[in-house]
Design an enzyme around this catalytic site. Structure first.
Site, PDB file in Angstrom:
ATOM      1  N   ASP A  32       0.832  -1.202   0.000  1.00 32.69           N
ATOM      2  CA  ASP A  32       0.000   0.000   0.000  1.00 32.69           C
ATOM      3  C   ASP A  32       0.864   1.248   0.000  1.00 32.69           C
ATOM      4  O   ASP A  32       0.560   2.242  -0.652  1.00 32.69           O
ATOM      5  CB  ASP A  32      -0.911   0.030   1.244  1.00 32.69           C
TER       6      ASP A  32
ATOM      7  N   ASP B 213       0.722   4.225  -2.574  1.00 31.28           N
ATOM      8  CA  ASP B 213       0.425   5.598  -2.134  1.00 31.28           C
ATOM      9  C   ASP B 213       1.480   6.567  -2.633  1.00 31.28           C
ATOM     10  O   ASP B 213       1.197   7.709  -2.976  1.00 31.28           O
ATOM     11  CB  ASP B 213       0.369   5.675  -0.600  1.00 31.28           C
TER      12      ASP B 213
ATOM     13  N   SER C  70     -35.316  -7.492 -17.863  1.00 35.21           N
ATOM     14  CA  SER C  70     -35.104  -8.338 -16.684  1.00 35.21           C
ATOM     15  C   SER C  70     -35.126  -9.789 -17.153  1.00 35.21           C
ATOM     16  O   SER C  70     -35.108 -10.054 -18.351  1.00 35.21           O
ATOM     17  CB  SER C  70     -36.153  -8.048 -15.627  1.00 35.21           C
TER      18      SER C  70
ATOM     19  N   GLU D 289     -23.742 -18.144 -15.248  1.00 41.88           N
ATOM     20  CA  GLU D 289     -23.094 -17.078 -14.476  1.00 41.88           C
ATOM     21  C   GLU D 289     -23.797 -16.947 -13.137  1.00 41.88           C
ATOM     22  O   GLU D 289     -24.984 -17.267 -13.023  1.00 41.88           O
ATOM     23  CB  GLU D 289     -23.214 -15.733 -15.216  1.00 41.88           C
TER      24      GLU D 289
ATOM     25  N   LYS E 275     -25.854 -15.121 -10.418  1.00 39.78           N
ATOM     26  CA  LYS E 275     -26.784 -13.998 -10.424  1.00 39.78           C
ATOM     27  C   LYS E 275     -26.439 -13.118  -9.228  1.00 39.78           C
ATOM     28  O   LYS E 275     -26.747 -13.432  -8.080  1.00 39.78           O
ATOM     29  CB  LYS E 275     -28.232 -14.482 -10.330  1.00 39.78           C
TER      30      LYS E 275
ATOM     31  N   ASP F 166     -26.435 -10.208  -6.638  1.00 32.60           N
ATOM     32  CA  ASP F 166     -27.565  -9.500  -6.052  1.00 32.60           C
ATOM     33  C   ASP F 166     -27.241  -8.023  -5.896  1.00 32.60           C
ATOM     34  O   ASP F 166     -26.871  -7.551  -4.824  1.00 32.60           O
ATOM     35  CB  ASP F 166     -27.918 -10.144  -4.703  1.00 32.60           C
TER      36      ASP F 166
ATOM     37  N   TYR G 119     -19.316  -5.791 -11.762  1.00 31.85           N
ATOM     38  CA  TYR G 119     -19.030  -6.986 -12.555  1.00 31.85           C
ATOM     39  C   TYR G 119     -19.671  -6.807 -13.936  1.00 31.85           C
ATOM     40  O   TYR G 119     -20.889  -6.611 -14.034  1.00 31.85           O
ATOM     41  CB  TYR G 119     -19.609  -8.232 -11.886  1.00 31.85           C
TER      42      TYR G 119
ATOM     43  N   LYS H 266     -33.475 -19.231  -9.487  1.00 30.16           N
ATOM     44  CA  LYS H 266     -33.387 -18.559  -8.179  1.00 30.16           C
ATOM     45  C   LYS H 266     -33.157 -19.594  -7.080  1.00 30.16           C
ATOM     46  O   LYS H 266     -33.869 -20.591  -7.005  1.00 30.16           O
ATOM     47  CB  LYS H 266     -34.686 -17.795  -7.887  1.00 30.16           C
TER      48      LYS H 266
ATOM     49  N   CYS I 102     -42.757   9.030  24.390  1.00 27.78           N
ATOM     50  CA  CYS I 102     -41.594   8.148  24.378  1.00 27.78           C
ATOM     51  C   CYS I 102     -41.853   6.996  25.339  1.00 27.78           C
ATOM     52  O   CYS I 102     -42.183   7.224  26.506  1.00 27.78           O
ATOM     53  CB  CYS I 102     -40.340   8.905  24.795  1.00 27.78           C
TER      54      CYS I 102
ATOM     55  N   CYS J 125     -39.297   7.631  28.490  1.00 28.72           N
ATOM     56  CA  CYS J 125     -39.294   8.774  29.405  1.00 28.72           C
ATOM     57  C   CYS J 125     -40.627   9.494  29.461  1.00 28.72           C
ATOM     58  O   CYS J 125     -40.787  10.435  30.230  1.00 28.72           O
ATOM     59  CB  CYS J 125     -38.184   9.751  29.035  1.00 28.72           C
TER      60      CYS J 125
ATOM     61  N   CYS K  75     -37.671  10.784  20.110  1.00 27.88           N
ATOM     62  CA  CYS K  75     -37.788  11.364  21.433  1.00 27.88           C
ATOM     63  C   CYS K  75     -36.721  12.449  21.479  1.00 27.88           C
ATOM     64  O   CYS K  75     -35.552  12.177  21.241  1.00 27.88           O
ATOM     65  CB  CYS K  75     -37.515  10.298  22.492  1.00 27.88           C
TER      66      CYS K  75
ATOM     67  N   CYS L  44     -33.428  11.676  28.157  1.00 23.81           N
ATOM     68  CA  CYS L  44     -34.179  10.413  28.146  1.00 23.81           C
ATOM     69  C   CYS L  44     -33.226   9.278  28.509  1.00 23.81           C
ATOM     70  O   CYS L  44     -32.159   9.144  27.917  1.00 23.81           O
ATOM     71  CB  CYS L  44     -34.768  10.176  26.759  1.00 23.81           C
TER      72      CYS L  44
HETATM   73  S1  IVH Z   1     -28.175 -10.624 -17.702  1.00 19.42           S
HETATM   74  C1  IVH Z   1     -31.586  -9.350 -20.410  1.00 19.42           C
HETATM   75  N1  IVH Z   1     -26.445 -11.609 -15.970  1.00 19.42           N
HETATM   76  O1  IVH Z   1     -30.589  -9.852 -12.612  1.00 19.42           O
HETATM   77  C2  IVH Z   1     -30.553  -9.881 -19.505  1.00 19.42           C
HETATM   78  N2  IVH Z   1     -28.225 -10.269 -15.172  1.00 19.42           N
HETATM   79  O2  IVH Z   1     -33.405 -10.508 -12.683  1.00 19.42           O
HETATM   80  C3  IVH Z   1     -30.589  -9.384 -18.126  1.00 19.42           C
HETATM   81  N3  IVH Z   1     -28.227  -9.926 -12.761  1.00 19.42           N
HETATM   82  O3  IVH Z   1     -31.634  -6.938 -14.272  1.00 19.42           O
HETATM   83  C4  IVH Z   1     -29.274  -9.254 -17.508  1.00 19.42           C
HETATM   84  N4  IVH Z   1     -26.408 -11.103 -12.335  1.00 19.42           N
HETATM   85  O4  IVH Z   1     -29.626  -6.764 -12.660  1.00 19.42           O
HETATM   86  C5  IVH Z   1     -27.549 -10.870 -16.159  1.00 19.42           C
HETATM   87  N5  IVH Z   1     -24.853 -12.517 -14.522  1.00 19.42           N
HETATM   88  C6  IVH Z   1     -25.947 -11.773 -14.723  1.00 19.42           C
HETATM   89  C7  IVH Z   1     -26.620 -11.154 -13.663  1.00 19.42           C
HETATM   90  C8  IVH Z   1     -27.766 -10.405 -13.931  1.00 19.42           C
HETATM   91  C9  IVH Z   1     -27.368 -10.352 -11.823  1.00 19.42           C
HETATM   92  C10 IVH Z   1     -29.409  -9.091 -12.497  1.00 19.42           C
HETATM   93  C11 IVH Z   1     -29.593  -7.931 -13.447  1.00 19.42           C
HETATM   94  C12 IVH Z   1     -30.939  -8.142 -14.078  1.00 19.42           C
HETATM   95  C13 IVH Z   1     -31.606  -9.002 -13.055  1.00 19.42           C
HETATM   96  C14 IVH Z   1     -32.736  -9.774 -13.658  1.00 19.42           C
END
Ligand code: IVH
Length: 724
Positions: free
Chosen positions: A39, A43, A88, A120, A122, A124, A240, A330, A425, A428, A443, A448
């Protein structure tokens, strides 16, 4: 060429070379997770660049690594239309649904098509588009970062996105060539808040009297829409990348080539992505993901399966708002359904009333959950939850259990009751206020007892003044009051069956509290944190269950805290928004509490890491007479009001230590401070990168792990020898 131009010529070259070097090392550190510099060395490079840029302000460019953090957003975020909708995904919740999707995909393709999937994680977080455009020397630079918004139009959050270290501000010509990219392109991917950053943010929020974020996704989404880039920079988001477009079309013929090209261009791509030829292989990937899930540094909520070939994707097309060529598998949520028995109110350090759900206890992922936070009145309104409702409760990694929705229950349609906030409250009995524009009820009675007990606990806590032995029970005794539990919890726990709903309403909650709050056992020994320093062992001996040993040790602990550094004193004051990082920045910049107290908002915002909101809270805090009196009382007790210059040595530079067990003479914080003062780092988990594990008595799994990995193990003396 004039001599000044010549000088610029050299400065330009130096600056360019330094920037390239810094960008290279940032990529190694943030994206590859394989730093080659300490580091301190890093720096040094940055400081050299900063100095050169200060000498030659005309040479500062927006993609310089020194320019990640810009100014506050003034008039809200501009709306930007997406080049192609950000869609989505449809979800599959089990193997059957996944197989059905694969059959549909297969059926829509030519029989001669070879089908391949890319699996891949998913992530969050929230999706975000990055737009890059042509810049000098054949490079591409970041022009815009845009949120998904409604999928068609998003918000321009560029200033915040620039602070994310895994978002390259520019991609040079060489990398573009290697990745096969033009100078103008668009990347799509996911912004996430790593679990560690989430835990730190929530700890800081709680320390500053704010309600914690419910999960890393909400935290990331909230952070990316913050108007202060300096706050975003502190939060440590990651990006990512998973898609690469140009003029709204995918640039490369397959998803797997896309991921490779993104990585070659310097973007962070998820290392776990893998191709699969059959659904069996996809299922194996899903199973593997589920087992790895908890050990990851970020939250995932499933697996995304994409058809690899873009030509096939085109043939498959879209339905409504989701592509047919991808699906999200999911993971089952770690949740359960249970009954909301009651709502209790906790009074926090800033007087904030937090509604706490008392649940019919239910097991989720191995632990029994009996309480969940309801955050604030808005959250209750959003959920539409009433006492007596059946609710879905979820818990993630380190996340506080949370009610996610009300579950329709046709068998129990009636008998629910509105959640009413108390007007007084619960501790108090002073009136509770909700100021214009504020979400929370507070409060505002500065004396208090609930607030004072939270203040004392905060002051004494680990990482603040580290006063061991000043826990809830002791604080309650010092205040001559019972514990600051959410009101009426005891009553709820006393019910062995789910409690009947007609028992209590909000007024009764207050009444039931009357009996507890009005039974102070004796007069308070302490009225402010400064009073702690006036306590004597004799005072403590008068308390219940306090013997001479306990009394003396607590007095010694309190005494020792007099030498805590300035930033901890600042933290101890519990100013809203002032967490550890901010307190350190303030102490480093201003050098003394007096300088901080007298600084104007303008002066404060000029300091590293301090935005206007924080600046205003600090000025507001010190404008209150009672707070200034507290500061003076602490000064009279000999606390540290000036910052020691942090001189960092080099004896342990480049070494990472992990501490475990109890050391014979040093506390963990002391050991950490000594290591850091010598230029070393202290990490929480043992890995191959750990240089030494320092083990004391009752060292646990970290020691085992060190032995497994063949990492050096030292005892305290070994550490002290290194420090010499
Ligand atoms: S592909 C049309 N790849 O999941 C394709 N989405 O439930 C949509 N997400 O809106 C995106 N990891 O925010 C893709 N490896 C991944 C993802 C991913 C997370 C999210 C993304 C999307 C949501 C859909």
């Amino acid at each position: 060429m004039s001599s000044s131009n010549q000088a610029h010529g050299t400065a330009t070259q130096q600056i360019d070379a330094l920037r390239a070097e810094i960008v290279h090392h940032e990529h190694l550190y943030y994206v590859m997770d394989q730093p080659t510099l300490t580091d301190a060395q890093y720096d040094k490079l940055v400081n050299r660049l900063k100095a050169l840029e200060a000498e030659h302000p005309e040479l500062v460019t927006p993609d310089s690594p020194t320019q990640r953090v810009g100014g506050k957003v003034k008039d809200g975020f501009a709306k930007v239309a997406h080049s192609r909708p950000m869609l989505s995904l449809d979800n599959a919740y089990n193997e059957e649904e996944l197989r059905a999707w694969a059959v549909r995909v297969r059926g829509a393709l030519h029989s001669s098509d070879v089908l391949e999937f890319v699996c891949e994680y998913k992530l969050d977080g929230l999706s975000l588009a990055l737009h890059y455009g042509a810049a000098s020397h054949g490079s591409a630079h970041l022009q815009r970062g845009v949120t998904r918004g409604d999928g068609t139009v998003g918000e321009d959050v560029t200033g915040n996105v620039r602070t994310i270290r895994t978002v390259p501000l520019s991609v040079n010509a060489e990398k573009l060539k290697k990745a096969g990219l033009p100078q103008t392109f668009e990347v799509r991917g996911e912004v996430v808040m790593p679990k560690a950053a989430f835990a730190r943010m929530n700890a800081e929020r709680e320390a500053a009297g704010q309600s914690p974020a419910a999960n890393p996704r909400n935290a990331a989404a909230g952070t990316i829409r913050t108007v202060e880039p300096s706050i975003v920079a502190q939060r440590r988001l990651d990006y990512y990348a998973y898609f690469l477009l140009r003029d709204g079309e995918f640039l490369l013929p397959t998803q797997s080539e896309t991921l490779d090209a993104l990585a070659a261009a310097g973007f962070l791509t998820n290392p776990h992505a893998r191709t699969a030829k059959t659904i069996e292989e996809v299922l194996a990937f899903i199973a593997e993901g589920e087992t790895k899930r908890d050990a990851l540094g970020y939250e995932i909520d499933g697996i995304v399966i994409k058809v690899n070939s873009v030509a096939q994707q085109r043939r498959l097309g879209f339905t409504g708002k989701a592509p047919r060529w991808a699906i999200a598998y999911k993971f089952p949520a770690r949740g359960a359904v249970t009954k909301l028995l009651n709502v209790l109110f906790q009074v926090g350090r800033t007087g904030k009333l937090t509604p706490v759900a008392a649940l019919d206890p239910v097991g989720i992922g191995g632990i029994t959950v009996a309480r969940a936070t309801l955050h604030n009145p808005d959250e209750i309104a959003r959920l539409g939850v009433r006492i007596g409702d059946y609710v879905a409760v979820e818990r993630g990694g380190d996340v506080i259990p949370k009610i996610t929705e009300v579950v329709e229950d046709t068998e129990h349609p009636r008998g629910t009751r509105e959640i009413v906030f108390p007007t007084l409250c619960p501790k108090c009995k002073e009136p509770v206020v909700r100021e214009d524009g504020e979400i929370d009820f507070r409060c505002v009675n500065a004396s208090c007892p609930a607030r004072l007990s939270e203040e004392l606990l905060h002051y004494a806590s680990r990482g603040v003044m580290n006063i061991e032995g000043l826990g809830e029970a002791m604080v309650a005794q010092l205040l001559g009051h019972p514990l600051n539990d959410p009101v009426s919890l005891a009553d709820v726990e006393a019910q062995d069956a789910p409690m009947s709903l007609d028992v209590r309403d909000a007024e009764m909650l207050e009444e039931s509290n009357d009996t507890t709050a009005d039974e102070p056992t004796r007069t308070a020994l302490v009225h402010t944190v400064a009073d702690l320093y006036r306590l004597t062992a004799d005072d403590l001996l008068k308390l219940e269950r306090v013997g001479p040993k306990t009394a003396e040790s607590l007095i010694a602990q309190i005494d020792r805290s007099r030498s805590a550094p300035l930033y901890r004193v600042l933290l101890g004051l519990g100013i809203r928004h002032v967490g550890e990082r901010t307190a350190q920045d303030l102490a480093d910049t201003f050098g003394s509490l007096d300088a901080i107290m007298t600084a104007t908002e303008e002066e404060l915002v000029r300091a590293e890491g301090i935005g206007p909101i924080v600046a205003k809270t600090i000025v507001d805090y010190f404008s209150i007479e009672k707070n200034r009196a507290l500061v003076e009382a602490l000064r009279a007790q000999g606390l540290q009001f000036t910052a020691e210059k942090r001189v960092v040595g080099t004896a342990l530079a480049g070494l990472t230590f992990v501490l475990t067990g109890t050391l014979p003479t040093l506390t963990r914080d002391e050991a950490k401070a000594r290591i850091e003062a010598a230029g070393g780092k202290v990490a929480g988990t043992v890995s191959r990168k750990t240089s030494h594990v320092v083990a004391g008595e009752e060292a646990g799994s970290k020691l085992d792990k060190a032995r497994d990995l063949g990492v050096s193990v030292l005892d305290e003396q070994g550490l002290l020898d290194l420090l010499k």
